[in-house]
Design an enzyme around this catalytic site. Structure first.
Site, PDB file in Angstrom:
ATOM      1  N   GLU A 280     -39.646  13.166  -9.501  1.00  9.01           N
ATOM      2  CA  GLU A 280     -39.368  12.929  -8.070  1.00  9.01           C
ATOM      3  C   GLU A 280     -40.644  13.094  -7.243  1.00  9.01           C
ATOM      4  OE1 GLU A 280     -36.454  11.675  -6.938  1.00  9.01           O
ATOM      5  OE2 GLU A 280     -36.050  11.670  -9.081  1.00  9.01           O
ATOM      6  N   TRP A 283     -42.356   9.946  -7.531  1.00 10.11           N
ATOM      7  CA  TRP A 283     -41.794   8.943  -6.592  1.00 10.11           C
ATOM      8  C   TRP A 283     -42.438   9.126  -5.216  1.00 10.11           C
ATOM      9  CZ3 TRP A 283     -39.153   4.581  -6.510  1.00 10.11           C
ATOM     10  CH2 TRP A 283     -38.273   4.252  -7.543  1.00 10.11           C
ATOM     11  N   TRP A 312     -29.806  -9.937   9.917  1.00  9.44           N
ATOM     12  CA  TRP A 312     -28.957  -8.734   9.869  1.00  9.44           C
ATOM     13  C   TRP A 312     -28.142  -8.597  11.151  1.00  9.44           C
ATOM     14  CZ3 TRP A 312     -29.049  -6.075   5.288  1.00  9.44           C
ATOM     15  CH2 TRP A 312     -30.186  -6.200   4.470  1.00  9.44           C
ATOM     16  N   ASN A 347     -30.028  13.759  -1.277  1.00  8.99           N
ATOM     17  CA  ASN A 347     -30.566  12.456  -1.688  1.00  8.99           C
ATOM     18  C   ASN A 347     -29.491  11.454  -2.108  1.00  8.99           C
ATOM     19  OD1 ASN A 347     -32.725  10.580  -2.548  1.00  8.99           O
ATOM     20  ND2 ASN A 347     -31.863  10.959  -4.573  1.00  8.99           N
ATOM     21  N   TRP A 365     -31.600  -2.676   8.312  1.00  6.60           N
ATOM     22  CA  TRP A 365     -32.082  -1.414   7.741  1.00  6.60           C
ATOM     23  C   TRP A 365     -33.061  -0.686   8.661  1.00  6.60           C
ATOM     24  CZ3 TRP A 365     -37.378  -1.238   6.890  1.00  6.60           C
ATOM     25  CH2 TRP A 365     -38.046  -2.458   6.768  1.00  6.60           C
ATOM     26  N   TRP A 388     -35.022   3.459   2.481  1.00 12.22           N
ATOM     27  CA  TRP A 388     -34.245   2.436   3.207  1.00 12.22           C
ATOM     28  C   TRP A 388     -34.453   1.063   2.600  1.00 12.22           C
ATOM     29  CZ3 TRP A 388     -30.152   2.403   6.261  1.00 12.22           C
ATOM     30  CH2 TRP A 388     -29.741   3.628   6.755  1.00 12.22           C
TER      31      TRP A 388
END
Ligand code: FAD
Length: 475
Positions: A280, A283, A312, A347, A365, A388
């Site tokens: 993580e 990441w 959107w 998360n 988004w 996102w």
């Protein structure tokens, strides 16, 4: 040489690259600086709870610096553009020769830093900038063809190789300095009028000392179960270190090396909980590398540029039901209420609410990303944007657009007894474990809880068509 160390997202004295090098190089002592740039915070939708947390952290940093005989100046500026002159003024007053800081990678911050460097260079004042915010510097993890990775798994493999060949160490705090004869009337403010937090500060004690305690406790009690527990929001199975990492009260390097040590220095083998958690932190590096390599993601643009053609939805009613945790989907509502009342969200839930937002409500988004920033105590452009865009399927290595989470299935799977839901939606506590995930379907709608604001499949075809055709529409 006398140096000025400019603290930004590195509110600690321990393992701080810029501070370490400044203390080493400056035989005539160092002073420290923090700049309060409210307009920048407003422009970046920084949450009031994060600012309040920073101010508390800054006070503790000031006392840690005091113990080292390092004076901290706190300047409030009216505009970002004035920062080069303000720093220059202070440098002249304290008769420093050089400025030291750790780099930030967001576009506005890096442009600001460039203008500071340019301005000071005209007066022969040196600047020393360091990579400290991430574990491996941007640009250090490349493919064999010298391009940037856009998929996480091969990036992680290459990251492991680069890490194994590097000599990354935890840096000690500087030794106690000779006291400089400086006058300083600046103070860390208790609060700022424009950033009134409604989050209980005792939920998030600030400072490097507390951050280290959180890490130690996590490593001793939870790290080895992390892979099994991390997806269940009713279990405290994750570290909750994100607020400390994003303000730099602890360094990612320190966290990684401590986890590695507890895994007997095995990067990819050993305990699965430890390797998953270290993954993580990789990441985190990955998204910062993306931000550095693709500055457009700092500017409200999609990583997959063709998806910027998607039309959107901007429906205010749906948006406000989602924001306030009144969608009629218990897992979504409990998650949004967790965010609104604690400044943090688990998360798994961040993925579920963001997927619901983009794929079920078909909302833009960028609206969700902005709302998250305005509420999160751990708001971080790279991770938030990455998360996102992952959920919206517009990002690098993101969820495929046709694989849409079902929030009811997610709830049954990750909160099977509804424990987390009841914590934040107590009005549902009379429901059975079976019915709590989808009250309306079981005729449980009479209670003080909204009906679903949307039927889950309503926008499915629209979403699939939008993604299938966004490429074509660009041509
Ligand atoms: C839509 C969405 C928005 C997000 N916004 C943010 C944000 O603004 N700030 C933020 O720090 N994280 C964000 N994340 C990533 C992740 O949800 C949080 O880092 C994590 O929940 C923080 O809790 P923790 O400290 O207990 O994490 P742990 O599980 O203990 O992980 C340790 C650390 O690794 C890093 N990390 C973990 N997961 C990720 C990830 N997926 N991406 C990048 N770094 C990660 C964080 O620094 C975290 O503190 C977001 C994820 C999604 C899906």
């Amino acid at each position: 040489m006398r140096g000025l160390v400019w603290f930004r997202e590195d509110l600690r004295t321990h393992d701080n690259t810029a501070l370490y090098h400044a203390a080493k190089q400056c035989d005539e002592g160092i002073a420290a600086l923090y700049i309060i740039d409210e307009n920048m915070w407003i422009a970046h939708d920084t949450a009031a709870c994060k600012i309040e947390f920073i101010l508390r952290g800054l006070k503790l940093l000031q006392s840690d610096l005091d113990k080292l005989n390092i004076t901290l100046y706190v300047l409030s500026v009216k505009s970002t553009a004035s920062i080069p002159q303000e720093i220059h003024k202070l440098i002249s007053i304290i008769q420093a020769d050089a400025l030291f800081f750790n780099r930030q990678y967001e576009i506005n911050e890096s442009r600001r830093d460039q203008s500071v460097e340019k301005h000071l260079s005209q007066y022969d004042i040196s600047t020393y900038a360091y990579h400290d915010q991430i574990i491996l510097p941007p640009g250090s993890v490349k493919t064999l063809q010298n391009t940037n990775y856009s998929v996480f798994t091969p990036y992680k493999r290459a990251w492991h190789t680069v890490f194994s060949q590097s000599d990354i160490k935890i840096l000690p705090p500087p030794r106690i300095q000779d006291k400089l004869n400086l006058t300083n009337e600046s103070k860390v403010p208790d609060t700022l009028l424009k950033f009134k937090s409604d989050i209980d500060p005792t939920l998030w004690p600030a400072g490097q000392l507390h951050a280290k305690k959180v890490l130690q406790k996590f490593i001793s009690d939870k790290l080895f179960h992390y892979d099994k527990d991390r997806d269940f929001p009713s279990i405290e199975g994750t570290s909750k270190l994100s607020p400390y990492l994003c303000t730099g009260m602890i360094s990612a390097r320190y966290c990684f090396l401590k986890a590695l040590e507890s895994n007997h220095n095995e990067l990819d083998t050993g305990n699965k909980g430890a390797t998953t958690w270290m993954g993580e932190l990789i990441w985190r590096d990955f998204y910062k590398h993306i931000l550095f390599n693709e500055p457009r993601v700092s500017m409200h643009q999609a990583y997959k540029t063709e998806t910027d053609n998607i039309n959107w939805n901007h429906d205010e009613t749906l948006f406000s039901a989602w924001k306030s945790g009144q969608t009629g989907y218990p897992m979504i509502d409990a998650a949004m209420r967790q965010l609104n009342t604690t400044g943090w969200m688990h998360n798994r839930l961040r993925m579920v609410v963001a997927m619901f937002f983009t794929k079920n409500l078909f909302l833009d988004w960028r609206l969700g990303e902005k709302y998250f920033m305005s509420r999160l105590i751990d708001g971080d452009l790279a991770a938030n944007n990455g998360g996102w865009q992952w959920s919206a399927s517009t990002g690098t290595d993101s969820a495929p657009y046709f694989r849409i989470f079902n929030p009811i299935r997610q709830s049954e799977r990750f909160d099977p007894d509804g424990e987390f839901i009841i914590q934040y939606c107590p009005e549902l506590k009379m429901l059975t474990k079976k019915n709590i995930h989808d009250p309306s379907r079981h005729g449980e709608i009479k209670m003080n809880y909204p009906k679903p604001i949307i039927e889950l499949n309503k926008n499915r075809d629209k979403v699939l068509t939008a993604f299938k055709t966004c490429n074509i529409r660009k041509l």
